[in-house]
Design a protein around this motif. Structure first.
Motif, short mmCIF file in Angstrom:
data_model
loop_
_atom_site.label_atom_id
_atom_site.label_comp_id
_atom_site.label_asym_id
_atom_site.label_seq_id
_atom_site.Cartn_x
_atom_site.Cartn_y
_atom_site.Cartn_z
N ILE A 107 22.75 -17.56 8.71
CA ILE A 107 21.89 -18.43 9.52
C ILE A 107 20.79 -18.98 8.62
O ILE A 107 20.39 -18.32 7.66
N ASP A 108 20.34 -20.20 8.90
CA ASP A 108 19.38 -20.83 8.00
C ASP A 108 17.99 -20.19 8.12
O ASP A 108 17.76 -19.32 8.94
N VAL A 109 17.09 -20.65 7.24
CA VAL A 109 15.77 -20.03 7.14
C VAL A 109 15.02 -20.12 8.47
O VAL A 109 14.52 -19.12 8.98
N ALA A 110 14.98 -21.32 9.04
CA ALA A 110 14.25 -21.50 10.30
C ALA A 110 14.86 -20.63 11.40
O ALA A 110 14.14 -20.02 12.19
N GLY A 111 16.19 -20.56 11.43
CA GLY A 111 16.87 -19.77 12.45
C GLY A 111 16.53 -18.30 12.35
O GLY A 111 16.37 -17.61 13.36
N ASN A 112 16.40 -17.79 11.13
CA ASN A 112 16.04 -16.39 10.94
C ASN A 112 14.60 -16.13 11.36
O ASN A 112 14.30 -15.10 11.97
N ARG A 127 15.84 -27.69 17.50
CA ARG A 127 15.91 -27.52 16.05
C ARG A 127 14.73 -28.11 15.32
O ARG A 127 14.28 -27.58 14.30
N LYS A 128 14.21 -29.21 15.85
CA LYS A 128 13.09 -29.86 15.16
C LYS A 128 11.87 -28.95 15.24
O LYS A 128 11.20 -28.72 14.24
N ALA A 129 11.61 -28.40 16.44
CA ALA A 129 10.46 -27.50 16.58
C ALA A 129 10.63 -26.29 15.68
O ALA A 129 9.66 -25.80 15.09
N MET A 130 11.87 -25.80 15.56
CA MET A 130 12.11 -24.63 14.71
C MET A 130 11.81 -24.96 13.26
O MET A 130 11.17 -24.18 12.54
N ARG A 131 12.28 -26.13 12.81
CA ARG A 131 12.08 -26.47 11.40
C ARG A 131 10.60 -26.71 11.10
O ARG A 131 10.08 -26.21 10.11
N ASP A 132 9.92 -27.46 12.00
CA ASP A 132 8.50 -27.73 11.78
C ASP A 132 7.70 -26.43 11.81
O ASP A 132 6.82 -26.21 10.97
N GLY A 133 8.01 -25.58 12.80
CA GLY A 133 7.30 -24.31 12.92
C GLY A 133 7.53 -23.43 11.70
O GLY A 133 6.62 -22.79 11.19
N ALA A 134 8.77 -23.44 11.22
CA ALA A 134 9.11 -22.62 10.06
C ALA A 134 8.32 -23.09 8.84
O ALA A 134 7.78 -22.28 8.08
N ARG A 135 8.26 -24.40 8.69
CA ARG A 135 7.53 -24.93 7.53
C ARG A 135 6.07 -24.49 7.60
O ARG A 135 5.48 -24.03 6.60
N ALA A 136 5.46 -24.59 8.79
CA ALA A 136 4.06 -24.22 8.94
C ALA A 136 3.86 -22.73 8.65
O ALA A 136 2.93 -22.33 7.95
N MET A 137 4.77 -21.90 9.19
CA MET A 137 4.68 -20.45 8.97
C MET A 137 4.71 -20.12 7.49
O MET A 137 3.92 -19.33 6.99
#
Lengths: 261, 334
Positions: A107-112, A127-137
């Motif tokens: 599973i990708d980084v954001a998914g994990n 997915r967009k919220a996951m990717r944006d949130g992951a980047r911020a985290m």
């Protein structure tokens, strides 16, 4: 800094954020934890040290709901609780960085990072919220991962460990347990994790840190608990101990338990 | 020697994309090669009539293979699907002969399939028995029940009933079974790719304990994937009964192997954690094309199994050895 100071004036005898009492856990014929009491207060970091197989990981996995203790009670802010699954502990804002990282390689980084609490858009994953949130985290923790669509299997050991830490720290934990969080990290990344611990402590988070890098304990911990063969054998305020003292406690000399082992 | 710092280049997006979809591309390529070979070998292969016939024929495999993709992605397997098809197939003929209104019969049979899946899923998810063992037992016992019910005879279904339309009717120039398969594929694709359920199926296959520690009800999800294969097998059994106008305990012998072959051809990993509905569709189409093409090319029907087996091995070998090596240097798990 000890518990009385952080709790403030409201309570004369502060209520621990999480308190274990008489915890026992047996695996087959081996009694991994033989009756441990432990109280953890808001805003403090407790170092958990001990030899291999002393029961550190087992004890923390009991706090995170991964194992159910055979005996003993757990209470949170004075209320008794029972964790049947890790989901129960997560509901009480207990997060853990596992020694084996517990990542899903395919599973990708954001998914994990969002595993188990994915943002949704109707019935579909956002997915967009996951990717944006992951980047911020990851930015907050100063972790550089160029491609968030990369599968976790394609990342380095240090990056994988960073993701496990980010996942535990990002969702406002009240208790943050870290089992060997820095074993695969480079010097700069270790500093970032120690900074993180100090930051979340200041926000009132209770941190439990297991590490073999004893010098790190002196940078972030308020207290150190020493385990030996499934028992809690010593508890020291950080000001009252030093490396030599800790080492002798870990190997079983300082507390009179090592002789008959 | 030291170098002045430059930020590390990211590498080509296209290369990453190709690497991520290498398995899908390889089965797509394989499928096209088969189509080209058979269209040369037989002039009628690419005729509309034959193509519609083909997509009607593979509808049952396609439907069950979509559900099987979920099961295999969790790291499990369901060997009982062929026997469930036979049991539902025989039951359909029996209850219709008894005079049960066919819409009620269809709903009841679908529920029966789901219940069989739930029972097997309970043993696998909650009792921790290996899926291979549980469904192997199912494979044997369920066909046994079908044999017992029919005593080995084929039971006719009256063509006066609306029931047979499920297998024989056409809608907008396309056979009904194909429409049903298309809907199942679309639903399967969206569920697998877009929903929490699909995400958790992948997570369980990748690392079940990590999924549990993340608060996912892994047992519940595991039980549900077997309910899906039970339900899909029941649907396939109903379609086959409606098309053939009879129910038989000898329906769908070897069906489970064709279904698993389609899923594996499509690049879904038997180890779990990686699955693709699009790949499964291509895998099922490839198996259908091989069977259909060999018959049209006047090859002895006995050859079909030999060729199918060899091609599956060849395709999976190409997938595992050649394409994935081209695709990624750094992947830990292939």
């Amino acid at each position: 800094m000890n518990a009385n100071q952080t709790q403030g004036a409201a309570a004369a005898a502060p209520i621990p954020r999480i308190a274990l009492s008489g915890i026992k856990k047996r695996f087959g014929s081996v009694e991994a934890i033989r009756g441990v009491d432990l109280a953890l207060y808001p805003g403090e970091c407790v170092g958990l040290v001990g030899d291999n197989a002393a029961g550190k990981s087992t004890l923390t996995k009991i706090i995170s709901g991964t194992y159910v203790p055979d005996e003993g009670t757990i209470s949170i802010n004075g209320e008794p609780v029972r964790f049947a699954t890790p989901a129960d502990a997560r509901k009480h804002h207990i997060e853990m960085v596992y020694q084996d990282l517990s990542l899903c390689d395919t599973i990708d980084v954001a998914g994990n990072l969002y595993l188990g609490r994915e943002p949704m858009n109707g019935i579909f994953l956002d997915r967009k919220a996951m990717r944006d949130g992951a980047r911020a985290m990851l930015e907050r923790l100063e972790i550089k991962i160029p491609n968030l669509d990369a599968l976790v299997a394609q990342l380095s050991g240090g990056q994988r460990q960073s993701i496990a830490i980010a996942r535990a720290a990002a969702f406002d934990p009240q208790v943050l347990i870290m089992d060997e969080p820095t074993s695969a990290l480079a010097v700069k990344e270790v500093e970032a994790v120690l900074d993180l611990i100090n930051r979340v402590k200041a926000k009132g988070v209770t941190v439990v840190l297991i590490t073999h890098r004893l010098q790190d304990l002196f940078n972030v911990c308020d207290r150190i608990t020493v385990m030996y063969e499934g028992l809690k054998v010593a508890e020291r305020k950080i000001a009252d101990t030093d490396l030599t003292d800790l080492v002798s406690l870990i190997v079983g000399k300082g507390h009179g338990m090592g002789g008959h082992a | 020697m030291t170098s002045a710092y430059t930020s590390r280049p990211q590498g080509s997006r296209l290369a990453d994309l190709l690497a991520a979809h290498a398995q899908l591309l390889s089965i797509a390529g394989f499928f096209l090669i088969m189509v080209v070979i058979f269209s040369i070998a037989s002039p009628v292969f690419l005729s509309t009539g034959n193509i519609l016939n083909l997509v009607r024929q593979i509808a049952p495999i396609l439907i069950v293979a979509v559900a099987m993709t979920f099961v295999i992605t969790t790291g499990g397997i369901d060997l009982s699907v062929g026997s469930v098809v036979a049991l539902i197939n025989a039951s359909a003929a029996i209850v219709l002969q008894m005079g049960l209104p066919w819409p009620i019969a269809v709903i009841g049979l679908l529920l029966l399939g789901a219940a069989i899946g739930a029972i097997q899923g309970w043993f696998i998810a909650y009792q921790g028995i290996q899926a291979f063992i549980v469904t192997l037992a199912g494979l044997s016992a369920l066909r046994g029940i079908a044999l017992l019910m029919t005593e080995g005879f084929s039971i006719p279904i009256s063509t006066d009933l609306g029931f047979v339309a499920i297998g024989r009717e056409w809608l907008l120039g396309v056979p009904v079974p194909t429409w049903i398969a298309f809907l199942i594929v679309a639903a399967g694709f969206l569920t697998f790719w877009g929903t929490r359920f699909g995400r958790y199926v992948t997570a369980i296959g990748a690392n079940q304990e990590a999924a549990r520690r993340s608060g996912i009800s892994t047992k519940q999800i595991l039980l549900w994937v077997y309910v899906l294969t039970g339900l899909a097998s029941a649907l396939a059994g109903i379609i086959i009964a409606a098309r053939l106008g009879s129910g038989s305990s000898n329906a769908a012998v070897g069906f489970e192997l064709e279904v698993i072959a389609a899923v594996v051809l499509g690049g879904t990993s038997l180890m779990g954690g990686r699955g693709s509905i699009a790949g499964t569709v291509l895998g099922a189409l490839t198996i259908g094309v091989i069977g259909n093409g060999l018959i049209l090319s006047h090859v002895s029907p006995f050859f079909t199994q030999i060729v199918t087996g060899s091609i599956i091995l060849l395709a999976v070998w190409l997938n595992a050895r050649v394409f994935s090596r081209l695709a990624s240097g750094a992947r830990r798990k292939t």
